[in-house]
Write a protein that holds these residues in place. Structure first.
Motif, PDB file in Angstrom:
ATOM      1  N   ASN A 101      57.921  -1.659  55.789  1.00  0.00           N
ATOM      2  CA  ASN A 101      57.363  -0.906  54.765  1.00  0.00           C
ATOM      3  C   ASN A 101      58.697  -0.067  54.064  1.00  0.00           C
ATOM      4  OD1 ASN A 101      56.116   0.981  52.942  1.00  0.00           O
ATOM      5  ND2 ASN A 101      55.203   1.961  54.678  1.00  0.00           N
ATOM      6  N   ARG A 132      59.808   3.674  53.501  1.00  0.00           N
ATOM      7  CA  ARG A 132      60.204   4.858  54.391  1.00  0.00           C
ATOM      8  C   ARG A 132      61.696   4.833  54.690  1.00  0.00           C
ATOM      9  NH1 ARG A 132      57.218   4.848  59.278  1.00  0.00           N
ATOM     10  NH2 ARG A 132      58.776   6.422  59.902  1.00  0.00           N
ATOM     11  N   ASP A 190      54.067  11.795  67.735  1.00  0.00           N
ATOM     12  CA  ASP A 190      54.656  10.536  67.928  1.00  0.00           C
ATOM     13  C   ASP A 190      53.411   9.486  67.719  1.00  0.00           C
ATOM     14  OD1 ASP A 190      57.097  11.352  68.574  1.00  0.00           O
ATOM     15  OD2 ASP A 190      56.991  11.002  70.730  1.00  0.00           O
ATOM     16  N   ALA A 215      51.491   9.694  65.049  1.00  0.00           N
ATOM     17  CA  ALA A 215      51.337   9.280  63.879  1.00  0.00           C
ATOM     18  C   ALA A 215      52.230   7.763  63.524  1.00  0.00           C
ATOM     19  CB  ALA A 215      51.937  10.622  62.781  1.00  0.00           C
ATOM     20  N   GLU A 216      51.754   7.248  62.490  1.00  0.00           N
ATOM     21  CA  GLU A 216      52.484   6.164  61.981  1.00  0.00           C
ATOM     22  C   GLU A 216      53.962   6.357  61.147  1.00  0.00           C
ATOM     23  OE1 GLU A 216      49.802   3.451  60.074  1.00  0.00           O
ATOM     24  OE2 GLU A 216      48.398   3.311  61.909  1.00  0.00           O
ATOM     25  N   ARG A 217      53.736   7.577  60.464  1.00  0.00           N
ATOM     26  CA  ARG A 217      54.592   7.631  59.442  1.00  0.00           C
ATOM     27  C   ARG A 217      54.840   9.211  59.152  1.00  0.00           C
ATOM     28  NH1 ARG A 217      53.951   8.629  54.115  1.00  0.00           N
ATOM     29  NH2 ARG A 217      51.809   8.473  53.668  1.00  0.00           N
ATOM     30  N   ARG A 237      45.396  11.183  60.471  1.00  0.00           N
ATOM     31  CA  ARG A 237      45.747  10.610  61.765  1.00  0.00           C
ATOM     32  C   ARG A 237      46.759   9.726  61.832  1.00  0.00           C
ATOM     33  NH1 ARG A 237      39.703   8.065  62.855  1.00  0.00           N
ATOM     34  NH2 ARG A 237      40.263   7.735  60.486  1.00  0.00           N
ATOM     35  N   THR A 238      47.409   9.154  60.695  1.00  0.00           N
ATOM     36  CA  THR A 238      48.391   8.445  60.339  1.00  0.00           C
ATOM     37  C   THR A 238      49.756   8.927  59.896  1.00  0.00           C
ATOM     38  OG1 THR A 238      47.591   7.634  58.441  1.00  0.00           O
ATOM     39  CG2 THR A 238      46.784   6.489  60.054  1.00  0.00           C
ATOM     40  N   VAL A 239      49.482  10.060  59.650  1.00  0.00           N
ATOM     41  CA  VAL A 239      50.948  10.830  59.024  1.00  0.00           C
ATOM     42  C   VAL A 239      51.243  11.994  59.380  1.00  0.00           C
ATOM     43  CG1 VAL A 239      49.601  11.965  57.199  1.00  0.00           C
ATOM     44  CG2 VAL A 239      51.934  11.321  56.739  1.00  0.00           C
TER      45      VAL A 239
END
Length: 726
Positions: free
Chosen positions: A257, A260, A305, A307-309, A355-357
């Protein structure tokens, strides 16, 4: 946005020109250092823009001259234009000096790049001068108008400068030395308020704006081309991988991605970059607070940790701007928790799943430190519900400041922190029954609204509102100080009188000492002599010759009484004759007329000459209206030496139904140490010795506020002490 600007070539360049990110600039241009490149841009900008100063004066002078020729009569407008014409003639004659001032101002902007220039003529505790406030009022609208007209091309240059700054290991967004606000500020510094009046200065700026409007397009186009030829790609365009490779980075470092790669500052950085800016190294207290916040973040490592990003910087700032505009924070146990929930709430509305960030380290540390600061302010001050909520909303713009200004938490106290201290103090202890107190609360609400309504990230609002608060408080402060002065001057006079009477009573008691005296002698000492002694203390002091003379008169009168008791005969008469002038003077100081004085002295002499019973005299107690200001048993020496309280210190007296009222220590006696507390109008409320004042604080009847440095300074010092201890 034109393709020519994106490619880095002005319109009219060859159709077959390659995109910036793929064409090969000349080796000579690529070999330039960022400093050399910026110096070249400065020289070109100076060559293009410097002639506009003379053109501005010539154009405005021609307009004024034409207006004067067309006008008739002796109207006030004609007189002002005649004055403007004379000023323009002087400015034109001194044009070289003004050009030098302009070059110096613009050179200072380039000299500190990529940092923005610091405010001119300011220290940490100063307010805006009249000249600076005037320049801001007339210059800001012009700068904003130019920025809007050239927004697209300026944004391209900004992104190229971002990439150039990354070569210097600079984190964050660099300034653009050619931004409209710097050009306008340079012009205003070239023609300051001492050179021309506000009306003429504003007219010159409008004329200069029109000239800049015709010149900036060409200058910006040239600057864009120059940066492109030097290999400064657009930070954030779709060619990130090639950019990293071109700057010496590894292609393996590019994540799947690609967005990032902008997380560390939304700029292209050299591989392995990680040096902290100098400003961070010079912020010891801020670094201590951030390290402490980092330890708290480590406690939530598992959550982070998962989170995806992390939030991108621009993504975070945009969300923060929307949160400020919404003026709505979810409830929470702390200000940091409310900030985090508010950010997630706004981000959810933009389609970002919480939940992802997660927040990156810098963002999370800033929220923790700002939240702790606002928690401390709310905890230590008596604020109403509306003020508490508005204070919580202000945490949003201060979070932006914490991310942009590493020096924010240092003892230097920038304008933003001064404004925050003043707001808390204005809200603290509002008395609903006091019109002056309500007026201060309204002022605080108005300033807070102006800060929340200001464009996100516009730091100028703090200095402007600081000046607004000072101007709004000036008249009320002068009235309150006048009332205070009259009050403490009256108290000081009364206290000096009490001290004189106390000392005279002490000396009288020493001479009486249970000794039997003639009634006339005891009465004279108790009335005329004691009053004369007090007046000598007040007028000349206890070390003066006059004071010692009155003391000697009392001793001589007691001795003459003793001689008479032992049948001193002629010695008593001689003694009395020697004292008569001084005795008459004592009677005169008491206001006795000559006849009453002679009658009084005749009775005194007669009692000495005839056998009269003697008795122990009890001194006369003071009348009701002469009662001492402070109790006789007050420990004056201890009160004078007490340093717990200082003039100007604030106290809050809690009310029975919620918020109380604010009192201020307006005066401390230099004789006794007594403390005068006044309300917002300057009216006397309490007069207490330091021990009594401390007792009221210990019992909760008064709440003391920090004596020096303000609310924010005390809060930050406390947080730093806790962080150091931890």
């Amino acid at each position: 946005m034109s393709l020519a600007l994106l490619s880095g070539h002005p319109q009219g360049a060859g159709v077959g020109a390659m995109p910036v990110s793929t064409q090969g600039p000349g080796d000579a241009l690529r070999a330039e250092t960022p400093a050399q490149l910026m110096e070249g841009i400065r020289r070109e900008a100076t060559a293009r823009l410097l002639p506009l100063l003379g053109e501005t004066l010539r154009s405005e002078r021609a307009r004024v001259q034409k207006s004067l020729e067309a006008a008739t009569g002796d109207s006030p407008a004609r007189a002002m234009e005649s004055e403007d014409l004379a000023s323009l003639t002087v400015l034109a004659a001194e044009l070289i000096q003004h050009e030098q001032k302009w070059q110096k101002a613009l050179g200072e902007v380039f000299a500190v790049w990529p940092d923005p220039p610091v405010a001119q003529g300011h220290d940490a505790y100063s307010l805006l001068s009249d000249d600076e406030l005037q320049a801001q009022l007339i210059g800001q609208p012009v700068a904003e108008a130019l920025d809007r007209r050239f927004e697209s091309v300026r944004d391209i240059i900004d992104r190229r400068l971002h990439t150039l700054a990354a070569r210097l290991q600079y984190r964050g967004r660099p300034s653009n030395p050619l931004a409209a606000r710097f050009l306008v500020e340079s012009f205003l510094r070239a023609f300051d308020a001492g050179d021309c009046g506000r009306r003429l200065r504003a007219a010159l700026l409008r004329r200069h704006e029109a000239l800049l409007d015709g010149e900036l397009a060409a200058l910006y186009g040239w600057c864009n081309t120059r940066l492109a030829e030097a290999g400064c790609a657009l930070a954030g365009d779709s060619d990130q991988a090639a950019l990293i490779a071109g700057l010496g980075g590894s292609m393996d470092a590019v994540p799947a991605n690609k967005t990032r790669i902008w997380e560390t500052g939304n700029a292209v950085a050299r591989a392995g970059a990680g040096a902290s800016p100098a400003s961070r190294l010079e912020a010891p207290r801020g670094n201590l607070l951030r390290r402490h916040a980092r330890r708290q973040r480590d406690d939530r490592r598992a959550e982070l940790d998962a989170a995806e990003r992390s939030f991108l910087r621009d993504e975070f700032m945009s969300t923060l701007a929307l949160l400020q505009a919404d003026r709505l924070l979810p409830p929470g146990t702390s200000h940091a928790a409310r900030l985090r929930e508010g950010m997630y709430m706004v981000a959810g509305g933009l389609g970002i799943d919480r939940r992802t960030v997660a927040f990156d380290a810098e963002q999370d540390e800033a929220m923790t430190v700002v939240g702790a600061l606002f928690d401390r302010l709310a905890e230590r001050h008596t604020l109403g519900p509306a003020a508490r909520e508005k204070l919580a909303l202000l945490a949003v713009p201060w979070l932006h400041l914490a991310l942009e200004d590493p020096q924010l938490f240092e003892p230097s106290s920038p304008p933003a922190m001064q404004v925050l201290s003043l707001l808390v103090e204005l809200w603290d202890g509002t008395d609903g029954g006091d019109a002056q107190s309500l007026e201060l609360q309204t002022l605080a609400d108005r300033v807070a609204d102006a800060i929340l309504d200001a464009p996100h990230g516009d730091g100028r609002v703090f200095a402007a509102q600081l000046a607004q608060i000072d101007a709004a408080l000036a008249a009320g402060r002068r009235r309150a100080e006048a009332v205070e002065r009259r009050t403490w001057q009256a108290l000081r006079g009364r206290e000096r009188l009490d001290a004189a009477r106390r000392q005279a009573s002490f000396e009288l008691q020493r001479r009486l000492e249970g000794r039997p005296l003639l009634p006339s002698v005891a009465g004279f000492l108790d009335v005329e002599w004691r009053q004369a002694l007090a007046q000598a203390w007040l007028r000349d002091g206890d070390a003066s010759d006059r004071y010692r003379e009155v003391l000697s008169l009392g001793d001589a009168l007691v001795e003459s009484d003793g001689l008479a008791a032992n049948d001193g005969g002629s010695a008593v008469a001689d003694r009395l004759l020697g004292m008569l002038p001084a005795l008459r003077d004592c009677c005169a100081q008491c206001g006795a007329d000559p006849a009453a004085t002679e009658a009084r002295l005749a009775g005194l002499v007669a009692e000495h000459a005839s056998p009269t019973p003697r008795q122990v005299h009890v001194p006369t107690a003071p009348a009701g209206d002469d009662a001492p200001l402070l109790p006789d048993d007050a420990d004056l020496v201890a009160g004078l030496a007490d340093t717990r309280f200082s003039e100007g210190q604030r106290f809050v007296q809690p009310g029975a139904a919620g918020v109380g009222r604010t009192l201020r220590l307006a005066w401390r006696s230099s004789l006794s140490g007594a403390c005068l507390l006044v309300n917002a109008s300057g009216t006397r409320e309490l007069l207490l010795m330091p021990d009594a004042l401390q007792a009221m604080i210990d019992s909760g009847h008064l709440q003391a506020r920090p004596p020096n440095g303000g609310a924010v300074s005390e809060a930050l010092s406390t947080l730093a002490a806790r962080a150091g201890a931890a």
